[in-house]
Design a protein around this motif. Structure first.
Motif, PDB file in Angstrom:
ATOM      1  N   THR A  63     -13.783  -5.711   8.077  1.00  0.00           N
ATOM      2  CA  THR A  63     -13.398  -6.290   6.792  1.00  0.00           C
ATOM      3  C   THR A  63     -13.648  -7.793   6.733  1.00  0.00           C
ATOM      4  O   THR A  63     -13.197  -8.467   5.806  1.00  0.00           O
ATOM      5  CB  THR A  63     -11.911  -6.007   6.497  1.00  0.00           C
TER       6      THR A  63
ATOM      7  N   SER B 117       0.820   5.937  -1.600  1.00  0.00           N
ATOM      8  CA  SER B 117       1.225   7.173  -0.944  1.00  0.00           C
ATOM      9  C   SER B 117       2.478   7.786  -1.564  1.00  0.00           C
ATOM     10  O   SER B 117       2.635   9.004  -1.578  1.00  0.00           O
ATOM     11  CB  SER B 117       1.491   6.912   0.543  1.00  0.00           C
TER      12      SER B 117
ATOM     13  N   VAL C  25       0.824  -1.214   0.000  1.00  0.00           N
ATOM     14  CA  VAL C  25       0.000   0.000   0.000  1.00  0.00           C
ATOM     15  C   VAL C  25       0.855   1.259   0.000  1.00  0.00           C
ATOM     16  O   VAL C  25       0.380   2.341  -0.344  1.00  0.00           O
ATOM     17  CB  VAL C  25      -0.968   0.045   1.202  1.00  0.00           C
TER      18      VAL C  25
ATOM     19  N   GLU D  53      -5.475   8.012  14.133  1.00  0.00           N
ATOM     20  CA  GLU D  53      -6.742   7.750  13.435  1.00  0.00           C
ATOM     21  C   GLU D  53      -7.446   6.535  14.024  1.00  0.00           C
ATOM     22  O   GLU D  53      -8.657   6.539  14.232  1.00  0.00           O
ATOM     23  CB  GLU D  53      -6.480   7.529  11.943  1.00  0.00           C
TER      24      GLU D  53
ATOM     25  N   THR E 289      -8.078   2.442  -2.891  1.00  0.00           N
ATOM     26  CA  THR E 289      -6.972   1.498  -2.740  1.00  0.00           C
ATOM     27  C   THR E 289      -7.472   0.094  -2.447  1.00  0.00           C
ATOM     28  O   THR E 289      -7.064  -0.883  -3.072  1.00  0.00           O
ATOM     29  CB  THR E 289      -6.052   1.963  -1.590  1.00  0.00           C
ATOM     30  N   VAL E 290      -8.386  -0.018  -1.496  1.00  0.00           N
ATOM     31  CA  VAL E 290      -8.948  -1.316  -1.142  1.00  0.00           C
ATOM     32  C   VAL E 290      -9.811  -1.846  -2.281  1.00  0.00           C
ATOM     33  O   VAL E 290      -9.797  -3.043  -2.592  1.00  0.00           O
ATOM     34  CB  VAL E 290      -9.760  -1.208   0.158  1.00  0.00           C
TER      35      VAL E 290
ATOM     36  N   MET F 299      -2.743   1.744   6.368  1.00  0.00           N
ATOM     37  CA  MET F 299      -3.017   3.074   5.818  1.00  0.00           C
ATOM     38  C   MET F 299      -3.486   4.067   6.881  1.00  0.00           C
ATOM     39  O   MET F 299      -3.604   5.250   6.595  1.00  0.00           O
ATOM     40  CB  MET F 299      -4.067   2.968   4.710  1.00  0.00           C
ATOM     41  N   ARG F 300      -3.761   3.598   8.091  1.00  0.00           N
ATOM     42  CA  ARG F 300      -4.228   4.482   9.156  1.00  0.00           C
ATOM     43  C   ARG F 300      -3.105   4.750  10.150  1.00  0.00           C
ATOM     44  O   ARG F 300      -2.352   3.840  10.511  1.00  0.00           O
ATOM     45  CB  ARG F 300      -5.407   3.841   9.896  1.00  0.00           C
TER      46      ARG F 300
ATOM     47  N   ASP G 294      -7.126   7.697  -1.455  1.00  0.00           N
ATOM     48  CA  ASP G 294      -8.404   7.369  -0.831  1.00  0.00           C
ATOM     49  C   ASP G 294      -8.410   5.877  -0.488  1.00  0.00           C
ATOM     50  O   ASP G 294      -8.217   5.030  -1.352  1.00  0.00           O
ATOM     51  CB  ASP G 294      -9.537   7.705  -1.804  1.00  0.00           C
ATOM     52  N   ARG G 295      -8.651   5.561   0.777  1.00  0.00           N
ATOM     53  CA  ARG G 295      -8.621   4.159   1.195  1.00  0.00           C
ATOM     54  C   ARG G 295      -9.617   3.306   0.420  1.00  0.00           C
ATOM     55  O   ARG G 295      -9.353   2.159   0.086  1.00  0.00           O
ATOM     56  CB  ARG G 295      -8.905   4.053   2.690  1.00  0.00           C
TER      57      ARG G 295
ATOM     58  N   ILE H  55      -5.910  -1.786   5.366  1.00  0.00           N
ATOM     59  CA  ILE H  55      -6.519  -0.600   5.975  1.00  0.00           C
ATOM     60  C   ILE H  55      -5.751  -0.189   7.226  1.00  0.00           C
ATOM     61  O   ILE H  55      -5.534   1.004   7.482  1.00  0.00           O
ATOM     62  CB  ILE H  55      -8.000  -0.865   6.292  1.00  0.00           C
ATOM     63  N   THR H  56      -5.316  -1.162   8.020  1.00  0.00           N
ATOM     64  CA  THR H  56      -4.545  -0.854   9.219  1.00  0.00           C
ATOM     65  C   THR H  56      -3.249  -0.133   8.862  1.00  0.00           C
ATOM     66  O   THR H  56      -2.850   0.832   9.521  1.00  0.00           O
ATOM     67  CB  THR H  56      -4.235  -2.144  10.000  1.00  0.00           C
TER      68      THR H  56
END
Length: 205
Positions: free
Chosen positions: A183, A21, A17, A144, A32-33, A139-140, A28-29, A136-137
């Motif tokens: 998820t 960036s 991921v 957050e 990406t997902v 990316m945060r 945008d998550r 997702i983890t």
């Protein structure tokens, strides 16, 4: 070569991921997902199925995005209940900038080279960890995650819960309820536990 361990393979795929960036594409998550999920639809249904990876890698940038569009349109047709979940990528693909096209196409190729299709075509690998949750983890930021109160359940914990709860006196047609589904890591663990004990997850809801 993909790692022998499905869990290590999942972490290797999720690690990419950073491309979004640092090298372009949408940050945008959901996009990406959604790209990962869209490519996963191109995976064969069994490990010895046809390898579409070389075909995807050699497509033009626009050709790769057309493939994602076709995949999501098919998904929306056959599973309309999840159409809203698919909408962010679908809408984004309708009018991306040239830089967006180049960045997302490169990101898609990175995922294919990381063995995403191989991973998704092998139930043993796909049930070993939650790629979407891992992604997702990553990316945060910690802040957050703290502010939303959302926490990713590690696979080893979900697997222990699945083994304890989902293999005792379960009958085909039983319903799995997970109010904090996220998820789907608990559903993944339940499916893995059922399959381990010779039961077909498709027979449950």
């Amino acid at each position: 070569m993909a790692p022998e361990s499905g869990r290590k393979h999942a972490h290797a795929i999720a690690a990419h991921v950073w491309w979004v960036s640092h090298r372009g594409g949408s940050g945008d998550r959901a996009i990406t997902v959604g790209t990962l999920a869209g490519l996963a639809l191109a995976a064969p249904s069994r490990p010895d199925g046809p390898d579409y990876g070389p075909l995807l890698i050699h497509l033009s940038d626009e050709g790769l995005l057309d493939t994602l569009r076709a995949g999501w349109n098919t998904f929306r047709t056959y599973d309309p209940d999840l159409a809203e979940a698919a909408r962010p990528l679908h809408d984004w693909l309708s009018a991306p900038t040239a830089n967006d096209v180049r960045g997302l196409a490169d990101y898609a190729r990175v995922l294919v080279r990381a063995g995403l299709l191989e991973y998704c075509s092998d139930p043993a690998r796909a049930e070993s960890d939650d790629i979407l949750g891992l992604m997702i983890t990553r990316m945060r930021t910690y802040a957050e995650r703290q502010s939303t109160g959302e926490f990713f359940t590690p696979a080893i914990i979900a697997d222990n819960v699945g083994e304890a709860l989902f293999t005792t006196n379960r009958q085909p047609g039983d319903l799995l309820l997970e109010p904090a589904a996220g998820t789907g890591t608990m559903a993944r663990a339940a499916a893995a536990a059922l399959r381990l004990h010779g039961m077909d997850p498709a027979s449950y809801h």
